[in-house]
Design a protein around this motif. Structure first.
Motif, PDB file in Angstrom:
ATOM      1  N   LEU A   1      52.664  36.855  25.053  1.00  0.00           N
ATOM      2  CA  LEU A   1      51.352  36.748  25.699  1.00  0.00           C
ATOM      3  C   LEU A   1      51.464  35.919  26.980  1.00  0.00           C
ATOM      4  CD1 LEU A   1      48.353  37.584  25.177  1.00  0.00           C
ATOM      5  CD2 LEU A   1      48.012  35.247  24.344  1.00  0.00           C
ATOM      6  N   ARG A   2      51.205  36.553  28.125  1.00  0.00           N
ATOM      7  CA  ARG A   2      51.351  35.884  29.422  1.00  0.00           C
ATOM      8  C   ARG A   2      50.025  35.542  30.071  1.00  0.00           C
ATOM      9  NH1 ARG A   2      55.003  40.305  29.979  1.00  0.00           N
ATOM     10  NH2 ARG A   2      53.631  41.288  31.537  1.00  0.00           N
ATOM     11  N   HIS A   3      48.971  36.265  29.739  1.00  0.00           N
ATOM     12  CA  HIS A   3      47.708  36.078  30.451  1.00  0.00           C
ATOM     13  C   HIS A   3      46.525  36.013  29.486  1.00  0.00           C
ATOM     14  CE1 HIS A   3      49.631  36.974  34.313  1.00  0.00           C
ATOM     15  NE2 HIS A   3      50.185  38.031  33.729  1.00  0.00           N
ATOM     16  N   VAL A   4      45.548  35.166  29.805  1.00  0.00           N
ATOM     17  CA  VAL A   4      44.265  35.126  29.112  1.00  0.00           C
ATOM     18  C   VAL A   4      43.184  35.134  30.183  1.00  0.00           C
ATOM     19  CG1 VAL A   4      42.744  33.901  27.531  1.00  0.00           C
ATOM     20  CG2 VAL A   4      45.222  33.829  27.168  1.00  0.00           C
ATOM     21  N   TRP A   5      42.326  36.140  30.166  1.00  0.00           N
ATOM     22  CA  TRP A   5      41.234  36.236  31.127  1.00  0.00           C
ATOM     23  C   TRP A   5      39.901  36.098  30.388  1.00  0.00           C
ATOM     24  CZ3 TRP A   5      45.034  40.237  31.069  1.00  0.00           C
ATOM     25  CH2 TRP A   5      45.959  40.185  32.103  1.00  0.00           C
ATOM     26  N   ARG A   6      38.964  35.332  30.971  1.00  0.00           N
ATOM     27  CA  ARG A   6      37.668  35.093  30.328  1.00  0.00           C
ATOM     28  C   ARG A   6      36.549  35.784  31.088  1.00  0.00           C
ATOM     29  NH1 ARG A   6      36.669  28.847  28.932  1.00  0.00           N
ATOM     30  NH2 ARG A   6      34.509  29.634  29.028  1.00  0.00           N
ATOM     31  N   LEU A   7      35.790  36.609  30.379  1.00  0.00           N
ATOM     32  CA  LEU A   7      34.684  37.319  31.012  1.00  0.00           C
ATOM     33  C   LEU A   7      33.596  36.365  31.481  1.00  0.00           C
ATOM     34  CD1 LEU A   7      34.345  40.409  28.635  1.00  0.00           C
ATOM     35  CD2 LEU A   7      35.329  40.358  30.932  1.00  0.00           C
ATOM     36  N   ASP A   8      33.345  35.281  30.711  1.00  0.00           N
ATOM     37  CA  ASP A   8      32.293  34.354  31.129  1.00  0.00           C
ATOM     38  C   ASP A   8      32.755  33.417  32.256  1.00  0.00           C
ATOM     39  OD1 ASP A   8      33.972  32.666  29.732  1.00  0.00           O
ATOM     40  OD2 ASP A   8      32.426  31.842  28.418  1.00  0.00           O
ATOM     41  N   ARG A   9      33.986  33.584  32.688  1.00  0.00           N
ATOM     42  CA  ARG A   9      34.490  32.892  33.877  1.00  0.00           C
ATOM     43  C   ARG A   9      34.906  33.901  34.939  1.00  0.00           C
ATOM     44  NH1 ARG A   9      38.021  27.500  32.165  1.00  0.00           N
ATOM     45  NH2 ARG A   9      36.243  26.291  31.385  1.00  0.00           N
ATOM     46  N   ASP A  10      34.162  34.994  34.967  1.00  0.00           N
ATOM     47  CA  ASP A  10      34.326  36.037  35.975  1.00  0.00           C
ATOM     48  C   ASP A  10      35.725  36.648  35.980  1.00  0.00           C
ATOM     49  OD1 ASP A  10      33.499  37.772  37.955  1.00  0.00           O
ATOM     50  OD2 ASP A  10      33.940  36.392  39.594  1.00  0.00           O
ATOM     51  N   ALA A  11      36.167  37.073  34.799  1.00  0.00           N
ATOM     52  CA  ALA A  11      37.460  37.747  34.708  1.00  0.00           C
ATOM     53  C   ALA A  11      37.493  38.994  35.580  1.00  0.00           C
ATOM     54  CB  ALA A  11      37.749  38.120  33.249  1.00  0.00           C
ATOM     55  N   VAL A  12      36.357  39.682  35.673  1.00  0.00           N
ATOM     56  CA  VAL A  12      36.307  40.897  36.486  1.00  0.00           C
ATOM     57  C   VAL A  12      36.551  40.552  37.952  1.00  0.00           C
ATOM     58  CG1 VAL A  12      34.873  42.819  37.233  1.00  0.00           C
ATOM     59  CG2 VAL A  12      34.751  42.035  34.862  1.00  0.00           C
ATOM     60  N   GLY A  13      35.878  39.502  38.439  1.00  0.00           N
ATOM     61  CA  GLY A  13      36.079  39.081  39.820  1.00  0.00           C
ATOM     62  C   GLY A  13      37.499  38.597  40.065  1.00  0.00           C
ATOM     63  N   GLU A  14      38.053  37.888  39.072  1.00  0.00           N
ATOM     64  CA  GLU A  14      39.430  37.385  39.188  1.00  0.00           C
ATOM     65  C   GLU A  14      40.420  38.532  39.302  1.00  0.00           C
ATOM     66  OE1 GLU A  14      42.660  35.061  36.330  1.00  0.00           O
ATOM     67  OE2 GLU A  14      40.514  34.898  35.903  1.00  0.00           O
ATOM     68  N   LEU A  15      40.250  39.548  38.463  1.00  0.00           N
ATOM     69  CA  LEU A  15      41.151  40.696  38.503  1.00  0.00           C
ATOM     70  C   LEU A  15      40.976  41.498  39.783  1.00  0.00           C
ATOM     71  CD1 LEU A  15      40.883  41.887  34.792  1.00  0.00           C
ATOM     72  CD2 LEU A  15      42.900  40.920  35.908  1.00  0.00           C
ATOM     73  N   THR A  16      39.724  41.650  40.206  1.00  0.00           N
ATOM     74  CA  THR A  16      39.452  42.387  41.446  1.00  0.00           C
ATOM     75  C   THR A  16      40.118  41.707  42.635  1.00  0.00           C
ATOM     76  OG1 THR A  16      37.353  43.220  40.576  1.00  0.00           O
ATOM     77  CG2 THR A  16      37.632  43.245  42.960  1.00  0.00           C
ATOM     78  N   ALA A  17      40.021  40.380  42.692  1.00  0.00           N
ATOM     79  CA  ALA A  17      40.649  39.638  43.785  1.00  0.00           C
ATOM     80  C   ALA A  17      42.173  39.738  43.725  1.00  0.00           C
ATOM     81  CB  ALA A  17      40.217  38.174  43.729  1.00  0.00           C
ATOM     82  N   ALA A  18      42.722  39.663  42.512  1.00  0.00           N
ATOM     83  CA  ALA A  18      44.177  39.715  42.349  1.00  0.00           C
ATOM     84  C   ALA A  18      44.742  41.062  42.791  1.00  0.00           C
ATOM     85  CB  ALA A  18      44.554  39.449  40.897  1.00  0.00           C
ATOM     86  N   GLY A  19      43.934  42.116  42.662  1.00  0.00           N
ATOM     87  CA  GLY A  19      44.423  43.450  42.995  1.00  0.00           C
ATOM     88  C   GLY A  19      44.022  43.952  44.357  1.00  0.00           C
ATOM     89  N   ALA A  20      43.478  43.073  45.188  1.00  0.00           N
ATOM     90  CA  ALA A  20      42.952  43.490  46.485  1.00  0.00           C
ATOM     91  C   ALA A  20      43.997  44.173  47.366  1.00  0.00           C
ATOM     92  CB  ALA A  20      42.358  42.289  47.218  1.00  0.00           C
ATOM     93  N   ASP A  21      45.249  43.768  47.245  1.00  0.00           N
ATOM     94  CA  ASP A  21      46.292  44.325  48.113  1.00  0.00           C
ATOM     95  C   ASP A  21      47.096  45.455  47.453  1.00  0.00           C
ATOM     96  OD1 ASP A  21      45.619  42.504  50.115  1.00  0.00           O
ATOM     97  OD2 ASP A  21      46.954  40.964  49.287  1.00  0.00           O
ATOM     98  N   VAL A  22      46.714  45.831  46.248  1.00  0.00           N
ATOM     99  CA  VAL A  22      47.420  46.919  45.568  1.00  0.00           C
ATOM    100  C   VAL A  22      46.980  48.249  46.180  1.00  0.00           C
ATOM    101  CG1 VAL A  22      47.743  48.126  43.385  1.00  0.00           C
ATOM    102  CG2 VAL A  22      47.680  45.625  43.428  1.00  0.00           C
ATOM    103  N   PRO A  23      47.899  49.073  46.659  1.00  0.00           N
ATOM    104  CA  PRO A  23      47.524  50.346  47.291  1.00  0.00           C
ATOM    105  C   PRO A  23      46.860  51.311  46.314  1.00  0.00           C
ATOM    106  CG  PRO A  23      49.814  49.752  47.793  1.00  0.00           C
ATOM    107  CD  PRO A  23      49.352  48.839  46.690  1.00  0.00           C
ATOM    108  N   ASP A  24      46.005  52.157  46.836  1.00  0.00           N
ATOM    109  CA  ASP A  24      45.344  53.154  46.008  1.00  0.00           C
ATOM    110  C   ASP A  24      46.359  54.058  45.312  1.00  0.00           C
ATOM    111  OD1 ASP A  24      42.817  52.249  46.623  1.00  0.00           O
ATOM    112  OD2 ASP A  24      42.488  53.695  48.239  1.00  0.00           O
ATOM    113  N   GLU A  25      47.445  54.356  46.015  1.00  0.00           N
ATOM    114  CA  GLU A  25      48.465  55.242  45.443  1.00  0.00           C
ATOM    115  C   GLU A  25      49.062  54.643  44.173  1.00  0.00           C
ATOM    116  OE1 GLU A  25      48.371  54.170  48.509  1.00  0.00           O
ATOM    117  OE2 GLU A  25      47.835  55.969  49.672  1.00  0.00           O
ATOM    118  N   THR A  26      49.173  53.324  44.130  1.00  0.00           N
ATOM    119  CA  THR A  26      49.762  52.661  42.964  1.00  0.00           C
ATOM    120  C   THR A  26      48.882  52.827  41.738  1.00  0.00           C
ATOM    121  OG1 THR A  26      50.862  51.033  44.376  1.00  0.00           O
ATOM    122  CG2 THR A  26      50.593  50.465  42.049  1.00  0.00           C
ATOM    123  N   VAL A  27      47.578  52.599  41.896  1.00  0.00           N
ATOM    124  CA  VAL A  27      46.687  52.751  40.755  1.00  0.00           C
ATOM    125  C   VAL A  27      46.522  54.221  40.388  1.00  0.00           C
ATOM    126  CG1 VAL A  27      44.456  52.870  41.969  1.00  0.00           C
ATOM    127  CG2 VAL A  27      44.560  51.871  39.701  1.00  0.00           C
TER     128      VAL A  27
END
Length: 598
Positions: free
Chosen positions: A142-168
């Motif tokens: 287990l490497r990561h724990v993300w909390r929804l009540d601490r804006d896990a969605v925003g955290e993930l969105t920010a972390a993936g900002a530079d990931v190209p569309d082709e990758t996803v």
């Protein structure tokens, strides 16, 4: 031996996966509301285009943080919009969702995340995060724990900002139909839960055929479903994926304390529940009527609804007099009951435990048909359900189109179809036992009538199913409770009941010493001390120890100390000291009723 099948109504994709659904919806229904989300206490629509964009953004974050195709990611949360969003985000990263009930104990969390080899987990609250942290030392992968009540969605969105569309795009297309979509852990008769491996094909076969068979309930742009069951349960996942497949507008409710208000605001056309929900609606309405001095009117209206429903199933139909009574009560009572459910509800689906014929007729009689179904985690939820146009109350319906239900010579229900799971995660022996000869052996006893409607009449397995639809493995709790030296035997009860209870016998050999240490009269027996506060407190400590190993829904809430023992002579136990549960339940029926009387 008898079997019945219906032809498939939905063609399962050969090489696609569940993320194809949200991409298709955005392309074909871009402005259609496919989800409802609570914002500042009000329901706000989410279009197919918006949902896809949010899912992709979160998936990019998972990819950026090292989640790779085939990795397992845990998801611990109540039923809410973000649960569905994160489920599809995990799939969009090419990964596998491992749902965990939000009421699970730390011990259960450790087992599920550890056994599945989860590399990350999305939790909802601090309490969930604390449970994970308390066992994290035993979760090396287990490497990561993300909390929804601490804006896990925003955290993930920010972390993936530079990931190209082709990758996803590549990640979203990486899984094929026969790849794993989710591992759902289900209670077993012995020891720890087993992980049911469900593929994308399983969900396509299940949800596609359910939606096609119940087409009037899944009309795009017209219908909506409100989900308040645990999304971690396979029944909840059926509604999640089925709503997206249709697509229809889906709303998620994390807290049922204000369910009436949510129903009034969302106005669903379809609701899903377990028998306990429908029992509560009925009981609450009856109690309110009695408090208002209208109890007799309500009871007459209820009986009229039941009589009317039963008559509609007969060849002659309701009499003129019954039709008139029904018309009057519809104006006085039934329309108010339908209003409690939001006013637009056309039908309801009930699963997890038997609804009861009387309650089924009551709801159909007031204008709300409750379609009972039957299934297991291993069958990706429903393996049989009542059709909208031809329900048979008292049965769990006909087989899922494209599948076969067989009744073995010993009465066991056997299942074959594309919706049946591929096996238990890393458990070949259990898989071989469950999938013998190409058929899934359910462990349930049933019958098929001449029209292929299935009725479940018993259970070979010892799993209890509460009225709330929760599967409970008695051995897990019983073994813990028996660990207390004062306890001789313990039998968990609660099949079809609102909560789990237990019958407890006292070890007479140990009781004498305990009584002396606690100042009890010499010669005290279990019979003389069964209401003693100190003895009750000691047994409660044993029960608390048992409860620590399970979730709240599985925990023992009330117990009864028996004045006698379970004996081989009386037929309560076998020579190898295994409980004969049916004999104990029969002999101590009054004690069991006393647990639930209040």
């Amino acid at each position: 031996m008898r079997e019945f099948s219906l032809p498939a109504l939905y063609e399962v994709p050969t090489d696609g996966n569940l993320t194809d659904l949200i991409r298709r919806n955005a392309a074909q229904h871009p402005d259609t509301a496919v989800m409802g989300r609570k914002v500042a206490g009000a329901w706000v629509d989410v279009t197919a285009t918006e949902f896809l964009a949010e899912v992709r953004a979160a998936a990019k974050g998972l990819i950026a943080l090292g989640v790779r195709p085939g990795d397992r990611v845990g998801l611990i949360s109540r039923t809410r919009f973000e649960w569905v969003q994160m489920d599809f985000a995990i799939w969009s990263a090419g990964a596998v969702t491992v749902p965990v009930y939000e009421t699970s104990s730390a011990e259960q969390v450790q087992w599920i995340l550890g056994d599945s080899g989860a590399v990350g987990v999305i939790v909802e609250t601090e309490a969930h995060a604390t449970a994970v942290e308390s066992v994290r030392g035993n979760l090396p992968e287990l490497r990561h724990v993300w909390r929804l009540d601490r804006d896990a969605v925003g955290e993930l969105t920010a972390a993936g900002a530079d990931v190209p569309d082709e990758t996803v795009d590549r990640a979203m297309s990486s899984a094929k139909a026969d790849d794993i979509a989710t591992i759902v852990y289900t209670s077993g008769t012995t020891g720890r839960p087993k992980g049911c491996v469900l593929t994308h094909r399983n969900f396509f076969a299940e949800c596609g055929n359910v939606v096609e068979r119940l087409k009037p309930l899944f009309r795009t742009g017209e219908c909506s479903a409100l989900l308040f069951l645990p999304a971690a349960h396979v029944f909840g996942r059926l509604i999640e994926v089925g709503s997206v497949l249709a697509p229809i507008r889906l709303g998620c409710v994390p807290d049922i304390k204000n369910l009436t208000d949510e129903l009034a605001a969302f106005k669903p056309t379809l609701i899903l529940g377990v028998p306990r929900v429908f029992e509560k609606v009925y009981n609450s309405a009856r109690a309110k009527a009695q408090a208002d001095g209208k109890g007799k009117i309500f009871d007459k209206a209820a009986q009229t609804a039941i009589d009317y429903s039963r008559a509609t199933s007969g060849p002659e139909g309701p009499s003129l007099a019954l039709k008139l009574k029904h018309f009057v009560f519809d104006k006085l009572v039934y329309n108010k009951l339908r209003a409690v459910l939001g006013g637009r509800c056309q039908a309801a689906v009930s699963g997890g435990a038997p609804l009861g014929e009387r309650l089924g007729h009551f709801y159909r009689g007031i204008g709300l048909t409750v379609l009972e179904g039957y299934g297991l985690t291993e069958t990706c939820a429903a393996t049989a359900f009542n059709p909208y146009d031809r329900p048979k109350i008292g049965t769990v319906g006909q087989p899922l189109p494209g599948s076969v239900v067989r009744i073995a010579d010993d009465g066991e229900v056997l299942i074959h179809g594309e919706h049946v799971f591929s096996g238990y995660w890393q458990n070949e022996s259990a898989t071989a036992e469950a999938l013998a000869d190409g058929w899934f052996h359910t462990g349930d006893i049933g019958t098929l009538d001449e029209d292929g409607y299935l009725a479940i009449t018993g259970r070979k397995k010892e799993i209890l199913v509460t009225a709330g639809g929760k599967n409970v493995a008695p051995a897990v709790i019983e073994d813990r409770i028996r660990g207390n030296a004062l306890i001789a035997e313990c039998m968990v009860v609660g099949d079809g009941r609102p909560f789990v209870g237990a019958l407890v016998t006292i070890d007479e050999e140990f009781l004498g010493r305990w009584a002396a240490e606690h100042g009890k009269p010499a010669g005290s027996t279990a019979a003389s001390l069964c209401e003693d506060p100190d003895l009750l407190a000691e047994v409660q400590r044993a029960v608390d120890e048992g409860n620590a190993a399970v979730s709240k829904a599985e925990s023992v809430r009330k117990f009864r100390i028996l004045s006698s023992q379970f004996t081989e002579e009386a037929g309560h136990i076998t020579p190898s000291l295994k409980l004969k549960r049916n004999v104990v339940a029969k002999d101590f029926a009054d004690e069991i009723e006393a647990i639930y009387r209040a």
